[in-house]
Design a protein around this motif. Structure first.
Motif, PDB file in Angstrom:
ATOM      1  N   UNK A 147       6.525  -4.287  -9.071  1.00  0.00           N
ATOM      2  CA  UNK A 147       5.761  -5.408  -8.518  1.00  0.00           C
ATOM      3  C   UNK A 147       6.641  -6.653  -8.402  1.00  0.00           C
ATOM      4  N   UNK A 148       7.545  -6.835  -9.374  1.00  0.00           N
ATOM      5  CA  UNK A 148       8.457  -7.984  -9.313  1.00  0.00           C
ATOM      6  C   UNK A 148       9.362  -7.904  -8.087  1.00  0.00           C
ATOM      7  N   UNK A 149       9.836  -6.685  -7.795  1.00  0.00           N
ATOM      8  CA  UNK A 149      10.715  -6.505  -6.624  1.00  0.00           C
ATOM      9  C   UNK A 149       9.944  -6.803  -5.332  1.00  0.00           C
ATOM     10  N   UNK A 150       8.708  -6.298  -5.271  1.00  0.00           N
ATOM     11  CA  UNK A 150       7.873  -6.561  -4.090  1.00  0.00           C
ATOM     12  C   UNK A 150       7.666  -8.073  -3.937  1.00  0.00           C
ATOM     13  N   UNK A 151       7.417  -8.758  -5.062  1.00  0.00           N
ATOM     14  CA  UNK A 151       7.175 -10.205  -5.022  1.00  0.00           C
ATOM     15  C   UNK A 151       8.423 -10.959  -4.574  1.00  0.00           C
ATOM     16  N   UNK A 152       9.583 -10.471  -5.000  1.00  0.00           N
ATOM     17  CA  UNK A 152      10.845 -11.122  -4.615  1.00  0.00           C
ATOM     18  C   UNK A 152      10.994 -11.119  -3.084  1.00  0.00           C
ATOM     19  N   UNK A 153      10.626 -10.001  -2.468  1.00  0.00           N
ATOM     20  CA  UNK A 153      10.728  -9.886  -1.011  1.00  0.00           C
ATOM     21  C   UNK A 153       9.638 -10.721  -0.328  1.00  0.00           C
ATOM     22  N   UNK A 154       8.426 -10.677  -0.882  1.00  0.00           N
ATOM     23  CA  UNK A 154       7.271 -11.308  -0.211  1.00  0.00           C
ATOM     24  C   UNK A 154       7.233 -12.830  -0.379  1.00  0.00           C
ATOM     25  N   UNK A 155       7.895 -13.349  -1.414  1.00  0.00           N
ATOM     26  CA  UNK A 155       7.766 -14.763  -1.770  1.00  0.00           C
ATOM     27  C   UNK A 155       8.023 -15.685  -0.559  1.00  0.00           C
ATOM     28  N   UNK A 156       7.056 -16.535  -0.298  1.00  0.00           N
ATOM     29  CA  UNK A 156       7.201 -17.505   0.780  1.00  0.00           C
ATOM     30  C   UNK A 156       6.994 -16.934   2.173  1.00  0.00           C
ATOM     31  N   UNK A 157       6.666 -15.647   2.270  1.00  0.00           N
ATOM     32  CA  UNK A 157       6.421 -15.027   3.586  1.00  0.00           C
ATOM     33  C   UNK A 157       4.945 -14.703   3.740  1.00  0.00           C
ATOM     34  N   UNK A 158       4.503 -14.660   4.974  1.00  0.00           N
ATOM     35  CA  UNK A 158       3.160 -14.148   5.279  1.00  0.00           C
ATOM     36  C   UNK A 158       3.334 -12.728   5.805  1.00  0.00           C
ATOM     37  N   UNK A 159       2.416 -11.861   5.427  1.00  0.00           N
ATOM     38  CA  UNK A 159       2.499 -10.510   5.985  1.00  0.00           C
ATOM     39  C   UNK A 159       2.036 -10.530   7.437  1.00  0.00           C
ATOM     40  N   UNK A 160       2.406  -9.502   8.181  1.00  0.00           N
ATOM     41  CA  UNK A 160       2.107  -9.391   9.606  1.00  0.00           C
ATOM     42  C   UNK A 160       0.597  -9.479   9.849  1.00  0.00           C
ATOM     43  N   UNK A 161       0.235 -10.076  10.968  1.00  0.00           N
ATOM     44  CA  UNK A 161      -1.181 -10.313  11.295  1.00  0.00           C
ATOM     45  C   UNK A 161      -2.035  -9.045  11.236  1.00  0.00           C
ATOM     46  N   UNK A 162      -1.459  -7.916  11.658  1.00  0.00           N
ATOM     47  CA  UNK A 162      -2.262  -6.693  11.746  1.00  0.00           C
ATOM     48  C   UNK A 162      -1.952  -5.671  10.644  1.00  0.00           C
ATOM     49  N   UNK A 163      -1.394  -6.162   9.548  1.00  0.00           N
ATOM     50  CA  UNK A 163      -1.106  -5.248   8.435  1.00  0.00           C
ATOM     51  C   UNK A 163      -1.965  -5.622   7.228  1.00  0.00           C
ATOM     52  N   UNK A 164      -2.520  -4.597   6.581  1.00  0.00           N
ATOM     53  CA  UNK A 164      -3.247  -4.803   5.325  1.00  0.00           C
ATOM     54  C   UNK A 164      -2.288  -4.473   4.183  1.00  0.00           C
ATOM     55  N   UNK A 165      -2.190  -5.343   3.200  1.00  0.00           N
ATOM     56  CA  UNK A 165      -1.310  -5.084   2.052  1.00  0.00           C
ATOM     57  C   UNK A 165      -2.161  -4.921   0.794  1.00  0.00           C
ATOM     58  N   UNK A 166      -2.071  -3.734   0.171  1.00  0.00           N
ATOM     59  CA  UNK A 166      -2.859  -3.448  -1.029  1.00  0.00           C
ATOM     60  C   UNK A 166      -1.894  -3.211  -2.185  1.00  0.00           C
ATOM     61  N   UNK A 167      -2.035  -4.007  -3.230  1.00  0.00           N
ATOM     62  CA  UNK A 167      -1.149  -3.883  -4.388  1.00  0.00           C
ATOM     63  C   UNK A 167      -1.973  -3.420  -5.581  1.00  0.00           C
ATOM     64  N   UNK A 168      -1.492  -2.365  -6.235  1.00  0.00           N
ATOM     65  CA  UNK A 168      -2.235  -1.791  -7.355  1.00  0.00           C
ATOM     66  C   UNK A 168      -1.360  -1.716  -8.599  1.00  0.00           C
ATOM     67  N   UNK A 169      -1.431  -2.730  -9.467  1.00  0.00           N
ATOM     68  CA  UNK A 169      -0.716  -2.611 -10.748  1.00  0.00           C
ATOM     69  C   UNK A 169      -1.228  -1.339 -11.439  1.00  0.00           C
ATOM     70  N   UNK A 170      -0.311  -0.548 -12.027  1.00  0.00           N
ATOM     71  CA  UNK A 170      -0.705   0.798 -12.461  1.00  0.00           C
ATOM     72  C   UNK A 170      -1.514   0.833 -13.749  1.00  0.00           C
ATOM     73  N   UNK A 171      -1.410  -0.201 -14.567  1.00  0.00           N
ATOM     74  CA  UNK A 171      -2.213  -0.213 -15.802  1.00  0.00           C
ATOM     75  C   UNK A 171      -2.780  -1.616 -16.031  1.00  0.00           C
ATOM     76  N   UNK A 172      -3.700  -1.678 -16.953  1.00  0.00           N
ATOM     77  CA  UNK A 172      -4.304  -2.951 -17.322  1.00  0.00           C
ATOM     78  C   UNK A 172      -3.236  -3.928 -17.854  1.00  0.00           C
ATOM     79  N   UNK A 173      -2.278  -3.388 -18.627  1.00  0.00           N
ATOM     80  CA  UNK A 173      -1.226  -4.249 -19.185  1.00  0.00           C
ATOM     81  C   UNK A 173      -0.315  -4.786 -18.072  1.00  0.00           C
ATOM     82  N   UNK A 174       0.047  -3.884 -17.146  1.00  0.00           N
ATOM     83  CA  UNK A 174       0.902  -4.317 -16.027  1.00  0.00           C
ATOM     84  C   UNK A 174       0.168  -5.389 -15.213  1.00  0.00           C
ATOM     85  N   UNK A 175      -1.126  -5.174 -15.036  1.00  0.00           N
ATOM     86  CA  UNK A 175      -1.965  -6.143 -14.303  1.00  0.00           C
ATOM     87  C   UNK A 175      -1.882  -7.514 -14.977  1.00  0.00           C
ATOM     88  N   UNK A 176      -2.096  -7.524 -16.288  1.00  0.00           N
ATOM     89  CA  UNK A 176      -2.086  -8.789 -17.030  1.00  0.00           C
ATOM     90  C   UNK A 176      -0.702  -9.440 -17.009  1.00  0.00           C
TER      91      UNK A 176
END
Lengths: 168, 432
Positions: B318-347
């Motif tokens: 998730x950190x790597x994904x955030x590094x790439x996404x930071x300060x960018x908007x995703x494409x108008x016609x793309x849905x981005x779904x992020x699923x932290x794999x556990x409750x701890x990772x989520x927190x």
């Protein structure tokens, strides 16, 4: 054990999502699963399958997930056995464990076409293609696997090994 | 004769540890004691019904072999997506209660099983583990023998604490060189599967080693072993080292043991890779072996991006994904779904501010679930839609409609693709 049925022929790497798509995995009812068996690669399968028909496939049949729903849906659909060049390992275990006969035999696979009538003698490990008038010998199972099959699957074997009353 | 790490673990669990001749050989059938077993909301209901059928036949109640060595994790269709899945999940809960199974994880405690069990210290180096889920091979990253089985094997194991195995031959995969920017464990394993094919390691053990593996952190090692099954492998395994021991030392719930391959161990094949030559990879539909560098993929427009799963839903992913996404908007016609794999990772991801980055980019964050990976829920694809996903399978219809397409990639490639709306090498994105 002997079976006679017509051939349903499939490609390499038939995966468990093709055998039973995950959208149907919110149930484990064999009848419901059988209705959707092979749906995404062969819509005619579930409709036209007849009791004792035989699936013939190439390499790595049943690759993908561990879902036992895959061999269960095939067995419940009426398939008597599967002949392939090779099986994915979890599918192989699952089939043996639930008592769905599977055989590895490259020559029989190579020659069999859709609709060919095959006769399989499981204990002898022989396959006859009655349409093409040819016979083949499959790779025999290891001894222990044969024991599981003759016990009627893994749970029957487990049940036999348990004492009838606790502490016996 | 020397043995591989897989052979040593299986020999020790086959009751051969006390004997002078403690050897096992590929092809030999053994019955092994199990250290840990698991099932999920898809596979466990069948196992439970098998378990109960033996109880019925014997006319008495049976206990599970060890209440602290069984985990039941409802993670595939949870939070319950419909009435039928709710009923499947209820079977797990009722059975866990009745049998006093210690490791039953409801939502709020659960996570995607193969991220959750290592995080809880339930699966450990030197263990012999089976799980009724094909990606159980993930725990090989800890130096355990761990393999996926079906529901009936799980049922038998719940009763007896044992399973039968054929000792597999081992293929050794050696990775040398220096990793290029953005290349991670996912690219390494996709490239390898592309090289050997989806049945390239059928019935075999895959042992991953070399300087590159030693340099990788645990999250990348889990990703690599997780996908051994996509090459047909029985297990994937990495010898424990300091990184492994640092990972388990504060979380281990039991004792564990370190095994290593002998120098004169026998291998069915040894394959070497120079990772300096590998760029970020993508597996095109409809097989994980259909790999290509992301930069060589022509303009393929996409509709959805999924970042998560037992393959790539850990904090570092998730950190790597955030590094790439930071300060960018995703494409108008793309849905981005992020699923932290556990409750701890989520927190942890939330505390680190990653959620702000994801939300500002236009993505959504889901509670832990396997959901979209198998076309279950939380992101099912329509006819003709294409998804770049950090998951592990791109089979026909895997994530939804039979005419939808899945492109497997790393979190970095997935995030870059979400921004551009087409399959994109992260090199193209300006890092802010």
């Amino acid at each position: 054990m002997k079976f006679k049925g017509k051939t349903w022929k499939y490609k390499d790497n038939v995966n468990t999502d093709e055998i039973i798509p995950a959208r149907y995995l919110n149930t484990s009812d064999p009848k419901e699963l059988a209705e959707h068996c092979m749906e995404d690669i062969d819509a005619s399968f579930a409709k036209e399958i007849e009791k004792d028909d035989i699936i013939v496939a190439q390499e790595n049949f049943g690759c993908g997930s561990s879902r036992e729903h895959a061999p269960i849906s095939i067995k419940e659909a009426g398939v008597s056995c599967i002949i392939a060049n090779s099986f994915a390992r979890i599918f192989y275990r699952n089939s043996i464990n639930i008592g769905l006969p599977i055989l590895e035999c490259k020559e029989a696979v190579k020659d069999a076409d859709k609709g060919d009538i095959l006769e399989v003698d499981l204990s002898a490990g022989t396959i006859l293609n009655l349409t093409k008038n040819k016979s083949y010998k499959s790779t025999p199972f290891p001894q222990f696997i044969q024991e599981l099959i003759s016990a009627g699957g893994l749970m029957k074997w487990v049940s036999k090994t348990l004492p009838p009353v606790k502490g016996d | 004769m020397g043995m591989t790490i897989t052979e040593k673990i299986l020999a020790a669990h086959a009751g051969k540890k006390q004997e002078a001749m403690s050897q096992v050989f590929p092809g030999e059938l053994i019955e092994a004691d199990l250290d840990f077993i698991l099932g999920n909301d898809i596979t466990a209901p069948i196992a439970i019904s098998e378990f109960e059928s033996v109880e019925k036949e014997k006319g008495r109640e049976l206990d599970v072999f060890d209440k602290e060595r069984v985990a039941l994790v409802p993670d595939h269709f949870t939070p319950n997506k419909d009435v039928k899945s709710a009923e499947q999940c209820k079977i797990l809960r009722d059975f866990s209660r009745k049998k006093n199974i210690k490791y039953y994880f409801k939502i709020g405690e659960m996570g995607v099983e193969h991220a959750l069990l290592p995080e809880k210290g339930l699966v450990l180096p030197g263990d012999c583990i089976i799980g009724a889920d094909s990606h159980t091979c993930t725990y090989g990253a800890l130096g355990a023998f761990s393999t996926g089985v079906g529901s009936t094997d799980l049922a038998a194991a719940m009763i007896r604490g044992k399973a039968w195995f054929k000792i597999p031959e081992t293929i050794k995969f050696v990775y040398n060189g220096t990793l290029n920017k953005w290349v991670c464990g996912k690219d390494l394993i996709l490239y390898t599967i592309g090289d050997i094919g989806v049945d390239g390691a059928l019935y075999k053990s895959m042992e991953f080693c070399g300087d590159v593996i030693s340099g990788l952190e645990m999250h990348d090692r889990f990703t690599i072993c997780n996908m051994a099954i996509e090459a047909g492998g029985k297990n994937g395994i990495i010898e424990p080292d300091k990184k492994t021991l640092d990972y388990v030392k504060n979380i281990a719930k039991r004792d564990y043991k370190i095994y290593k391959s002998d120098l004169d161990a026998k291998y069915a094949d040894i394959r070497e890779y120079d990772m300096s030559k590998i760029k970020p990879q993508v597996s095109l539909p409809h097989l994980p072996s259909n790999t290509k560098p992301a930069s060589d993929v022509d303009n393929i427009q996409i509709d959805q991006v999924v970042i998560g799963s037992c393959t790539n839903g850990r904090l570092r992913d998730l950190e790597i994904a955030a590094e790439v996404l930071k300060g960018h908007k995703i494409h108008q016609y793309v849905r981005l779904i992020i699923l932290p794999a556990t409750q701890k990772i989520y927190a942890d991801a939330m505390k680190k501010g990653l959620f702000d980055i994801f939300l500002e980019s236009g993505g959504i964050i889901s509670t832990p679930t396997c959901g979209p990976c198998l076309g279950g829920h939380m992101g099912v694809l329509a006819e003709g839609e294409r998804c770049v996903s950090t998951t592990n399978r791109n089979f026909v219809g895997r994530m939804g409609h039979v005419k939808s397409e899945v492109y497997l990639a790393s979190p970095a490639v997935a995030a870059a693709s979400a921004i551009k709306g087409r399959i994109t090498d992260p090199e193209e994105i300006k890092i802010k």
